[in-house]
Scaffold this motif. Sequence first.
Motif, PDB file in Angstrom:
ATOM      1  N   ARG A 167       0.705  -1.230  -0.125  1.00 22.15           N
ATOM      2  CA  ARG A 167      -0.107  -0.055   0.131  1.00 22.15           C
ATOM      3  C   ARG A 167       0.801   1.356  -0.024  1.00 22.15           C
ATOM      4  O   ARG A 167       0.497   2.328  -0.549  1.00 22.15           O
ATOM      5  CB  ARG A 167      -0.788   0.028   1.304  1.00 22.15           C
ATOM      6  CG  ARG A 167      -1.877   1.044   1.076  1.00 22.15           C
ATOM      7  CD  ARG A 167      -2.879   1.185   2.292  1.00 22.15           C
ATOM      8  NE  ARG A 167      -4.061   2.004   2.277  1.00 22.15           N
ATOM      9  CZ  ARG A 167      -5.146   1.828   1.708  1.00 22.15           C
ATOM     10  NH1 ARG A 167      -5.296   0.594   1.115  1.00 22.15           N
ATOM     11  NH2 ARG A 167      -6.248   2.718   1.493  1.00 22.15           N
ATOM     12  N   HIS A 168       1.978   1.241   0.675  1.00 21.27           N
ATOM     13  CA  HIS A 168       3.121   2.477   0.804  1.00 21.27           C
ATOM     14  C   HIS A 168       3.379   2.740  -0.823  1.00 21.27           C
ATOM     15  O   HIS A 168       3.885   4.115  -1.000  1.00 21.27           O
ATOM     16  CB  HIS A 168       4.293   2.307   1.468  1.00 21.27           C
ATOM     17  CG  HIS A 168       5.099   0.888   0.902  1.00 21.27           C
ATOM     18  ND1 HIS A 168       4.657  -0.327   0.731  1.00 21.27           N
ATOM     19  CD2 HIS A 168       6.166   1.137   0.029  1.00 21.27           C
ATOM     20  CE1 HIS A 168       5.640  -1.149   0.252  1.00 21.27           C
ATOM     21  NE2 HIS A 168       6.685  -0.156  -0.009  1.00 21.27           N
ATOM     22  N   VAL A 187       1.329   3.427  -3.142  1.00 19.17           N
ATOM     23  CA  VAL A 187       0.438   4.220  -3.726  1.00 19.17           C
ATOM     24  C   VAL A 187       0.526   5.564  -4.130  1.00 19.17           C
ATOM     25  O   VAL A 187       0.295   6.212  -5.053  1.00 19.17           O
ATOM     26  CB  VAL A 187      -1.001   4.095  -2.782  1.00 19.17           C
ATOM     27  CG1 VAL A 187      -1.992   5.138  -3.246  1.00 19.17           C
ATOM     28  CG2 VAL A 187      -1.621   2.774  -3.098  1.00 19.17           C
ATOM     29  N   LYS A 188       1.292   6.070  -3.146  1.00 21.58           N
ATOM     30  CA  LYS A 188       1.778   7.454  -3.165  1.00 21.58           C
ATOM     31  C   LYS A 188       2.637   7.881  -4.284  1.00 21.58           C
ATOM     32  O   LYS A 188       2.372   8.889  -4.983  1.00 21.58           O
ATOM     33  CB  LYS A 188       2.385   8.164  -1.929  1.00 21.58           C
ATOM     34  CG  LYS A 188       2.570   9.385  -1.773  1.00 21.58           C
ATOM     35  CD  LYS A 188       3.428   9.816  -0.493  1.00 21.58           C
ATOM     36  CE  LYS A 188       3.756  11.440  -0.325  1.00 21.58           C
ATOM     37  NZ  LYS A 188       4.334  11.833   0.894  1.00 21.58           N
ATOM     38  N   GLU A 189       3.426   6.826  -4.708  1.00 23.41           N
ATOM     39  CA  GLU A 189       4.452   7.324  -5.857  1.00 23.41           C
ATOM     40  C   GLU A 189       3.573   7.187  -7.199  1.00 23.41           C
ATOM     41  O   GLU A 189       3.641   7.984  -8.096  1.00 23.41           O
ATOM     42  CB  GLU A 189       5.422   6.366  -5.730  1.00 23.41           C
ATOM     43  CG  GLU A 189       6.473   6.459  -6.783  1.00 23.41           C
ATOM     44  CD  GLU A 189       7.606   5.497  -7.024  1.00 23.41           C
ATOM     45  OE1 GLU A 189       8.532   5.543  -7.611  1.00 23.41           O
ATOM     46  OE2 GLU A 189       7.639   4.531  -6.071  1.00 23.41           O
ATOM     47  N   GLU A 221       0.353   7.901  -7.469  1.00 22.64           N
ATOM     48  CA  GLU A 221      -0.499   9.058  -7.482  1.00 22.64           C
ATOM     49  C   GLU A 221       0.434  10.063  -8.126  1.00 22.64           C
ATOM     50  O   GLU A 221      -0.140  11.145  -9.009  1.00 22.64           O
ATOM     51  CB  GLU A 221      -1.047   9.539  -6.223  1.00 22.64           C
ATOM     52  CG  GLU A 221      -1.843  10.408  -6.193  1.00 22.64           C
ATOM     53  CD  GLU A 221      -2.457  11.104  -4.917  1.00 22.64           C
ATOM     54  OE1 GLU A 221      -3.154  11.989  -4.666  1.00 22.64           O
ATOM     55  OE2 GLU A 221      -2.150  10.285  -3.874  1.00 22.64           O
ATOM     56  N   GLU A 222       1.583  10.281  -7.569  1.00 26.45           N
ATOM     57  CA  GLU A 222       2.506  11.578  -8.001  1.00 26.45           C
ATOM     58  C   GLU A 222       2.958  11.344  -9.399  1.00 26.45           C
ATOM     59  O   GLU A 222       3.036  12.394  -9.852  1.00 26.45           O
ATOM     60  CB  GLU A 222       3.951  11.046  -7.239  1.00 26.45           C
ATOM     61  CG  GLU A 222       4.857  12.557  -7.405  1.00 26.45           C
ATOM     62  CD  GLU A 222       6.083  12.258  -6.520  1.00 26.45           C
ATOM     63  OE1 GLU A 222       7.176  12.798  -6.763  1.00 26.45           O
ATOM     64  OE2 GLU A 222       6.283  11.405  -5.872  1.00 26.45           O
ATOM     65  N   LYS A 227       5.675  13.698 -13.820  1.00 26.44           N
ATOM     66  CA  LYS A 227       4.889  13.712 -12.676  1.00 26.44           C
ATOM     67  C   LYS A 227       3.464  14.460 -12.982  1.00 26.44           C
ATOM     68  O   LYS A 227       3.315  15.037 -13.969  1.00 26.44           O
ATOM     69  CB  LYS A 227       5.491  14.656 -11.610  1.00 26.44           C
ATOM     70  CG  LYS A 227       6.754  13.819 -11.086  1.00 26.44           C
ATOM     71  CD  LYS A 227       7.284  14.472 -10.059  1.00 26.44           C
ATOM     72  CE  LYS A 227       8.494  13.762  -9.305  1.00 26.44           C
ATOM     73  NZ  LYS A 227       9.032  14.190  -7.780  1.00 26.44           N
ATOM     74  N   ARG A 228       2.598  14.100 -12.065  1.00 26.08           N
ATOM     75  CA  ARG A 228       1.208  14.483 -12.548  1.00 26.08           C
ATOM     76  C   ARG A 228       0.911  16.056 -12.448  1.00 26.08           C
ATOM     77  O   ARG A 228       1.611  16.748 -11.798  1.00 26.08           O
ATOM     78  CB  ARG A 228       0.306  13.986 -11.090  1.00 26.08           C
ATOM     79  CG  ARG A 228      -1.235  14.126 -11.326  1.00 26.08           C
ATOM     80  CD  ARG A 228      -1.894  13.536 -10.281  1.00 26.08           C
ATOM     81  NE  ARG A 228      -3.258  13.651 -10.514  1.00 26.08           N
ATOM     82  CZ  ARG A 228      -4.146  12.895  -9.681  1.00 26.08           C
ATOM     83  NH1 ARG A 228      -3.791  12.446  -8.455  1.00 26.08           N
ATOM     84  NH2 ARG A 228      -5.626  13.149  -9.618  1.00 26.08           N
ATOM     85  N   THR A 284      -3.595  19.211  -9.428  1.00 26.68           N
ATOM     86  CA  THR A 284      -3.953  18.399  -7.974  1.00 26.68           C
ATOM     87  C   THR A 284      -5.138  17.526  -8.278  1.00 26.68           C
ATOM     88  O   THR A 284      -5.935  17.472  -9.317  1.00 26.68           O
ATOM     89  CB  THR A 284      -3.943  19.487  -6.825  1.00 26.68           C
ATOM     90  OG1 THR A 284      -5.235  20.353  -7.090  1.00 26.68           O
ATOM     91  CG2 THR A 284      -2.683  20.276  -6.691  1.00 26.68           C
ATOM     92  N   LEU A 305      -7.353  14.573  -5.488  1.00 24.59           N
ATOM     93  CA  LEU A 305      -7.176  13.059  -4.734  1.00 24.59           C
ATOM     94  C   LEU A 305      -7.065  11.876  -5.821  1.00 24.59           C
ATOM     95  O   LEU A 305      -7.915  11.698  -6.587  1.00 24.59           O
ATOM     96  CB  LEU A 305      -8.202  12.867  -3.688  1.00 24.59           C
ATOM     97  CG  LEU A 305      -8.351  14.007  -2.992  1.00 24.59           C
ATOM     98  CD1 LEU A 305      -9.541  13.860  -1.889  1.00 24.59           C
ATOM     99  CD2 LEU A 305      -6.890  13.932  -1.902  1.00 24.59           C
ATOM    100  N   CYS A 306      -6.600  10.857  -5.445  1.00 24.57           N
ATOM    101  CA  CYS A 306      -6.234   9.775  -5.979  1.00 24.57           C
ATOM    102  C   CYS A 306      -7.397   8.759  -5.375  1.00 24.57           C
ATOM    103  O   CYS A 306      -7.267   8.542  -4.139  1.00 24.57           O
ATOM    104  CB  CYS A 306      -4.747   9.025  -5.953  1.00 24.57           C
ATOM    105  SG  CYS A 306      -4.587   7.538  -6.589  1.00 24.57           S
TER     106      CYS A 306
END
Length: 399
Positions: free
Chosen positions: A114-115, A117-119, A121-122, A235-236, A239, A241-242
């Motif tokens: 799960r950790h 996910v942030k990357e 999303e980025e 990169k995205r 902005t 939310l994912c």
Amino acid sequence: MSIAIDEELCNGCGRCVKACPYGGVELRDGKAVITDRCTACGACIEVCKVEAIRSDVMEREAPDFSEYAGVWVFAEQREGAISRVTLELLGLGQRLAQEIDQELSAVLLGHEVRHLVKELEEFGAQNIYLAQHRLLSQYQTNPYAKVISGIISEHKPCIFLIGASTIGRDLAPRISMRLSLGLTADCTELAIDPEDGSLLQTRPAFGGNVMATIKTPYSRPQMATVRPGVMETKKRDGTGLCRIIEKKVRLLDRDSLTEILEVVREEKGRVNLSDAKVIVAGGRGVGSKEGFECIVRLAEALGGEVAGTRIVIEEGWLPAERQVGQTGQTVRPELYIACGISGAIQHRAGMLGSRYVIAVNIDERAPIFEVADWGIVGNLHEVAPTLTSALKEKDGVGL
């Protein structure tokens, strides 16, 4: 695709028989007949003056795919780290999703990942389909194919992209077979058809001598594997939310078919070519294994890596992992110096993503000069040592 002949229109002229390179058309009783040697290449259609020959694809209507939406990327991870090709595909996916006005999603499988996910999303993922299970901790073909096929069947994406890594090349055809989908492998370019919004998948064909653009109009999702190193990471933009969609995984031990007892990794002494900022490559013009010494010294002076063309690998002058080209690696260094390389299309396919290209060749008509930013006409065994000496005098600055 199949070829059909209208007997009423056929006048028995025989043009199709002469045009067919495979002997797939014969004249029988004054009429053309398709034989079992036909490959549906379409050569006969082009020469028929009375339009008696047709392809069933020309008359077939595309199914309704209105319920399929979204660009998906398989998020390949190993030991809890996202692979670089996944980030490259997310960069490409952002562009494709924007062109068809749909969302970009990533499919992440593993155990306690799960950790990551942030990357994802980025780097552009708007939705992440997360499937976690102990049997997914290490990649295994059957469990991964089963889980991903189920997610695809449920959510129906329009496009599904997988990196052409060792994992991707094993996984993609299994998913394709399970879902009866088309699959274009080892793509070097993807685009959206402005006419119908379908995915245009470009890959080298006929040994890299031509570039073929392929469409899959009769199945969804449109699947393709993309070679690592040919796309840029991005990169995205903006902005937002994912959204994380957690999928319940039902797997039994027997679904794995095999049991992983131990993972043994080969030690690599040098950086992967796909990560190198500077590459000095040699081709047939180097002449011998000993001839690579000047190229090695130039690469060391620049803090770069040494690479070669296919002939160099076949001759045993460099190990296979050093090959750049259609059958080797695709690279995107800041600087690529091609020494004694003629510039065949198979090699150019692997290095055209380089930011700057310097070509050194004794033949001023060599095709490599057509894609080089700077060209030096001369003997590489004289030019390379001169460049190396100049770099050492200036401590590697001022090339």
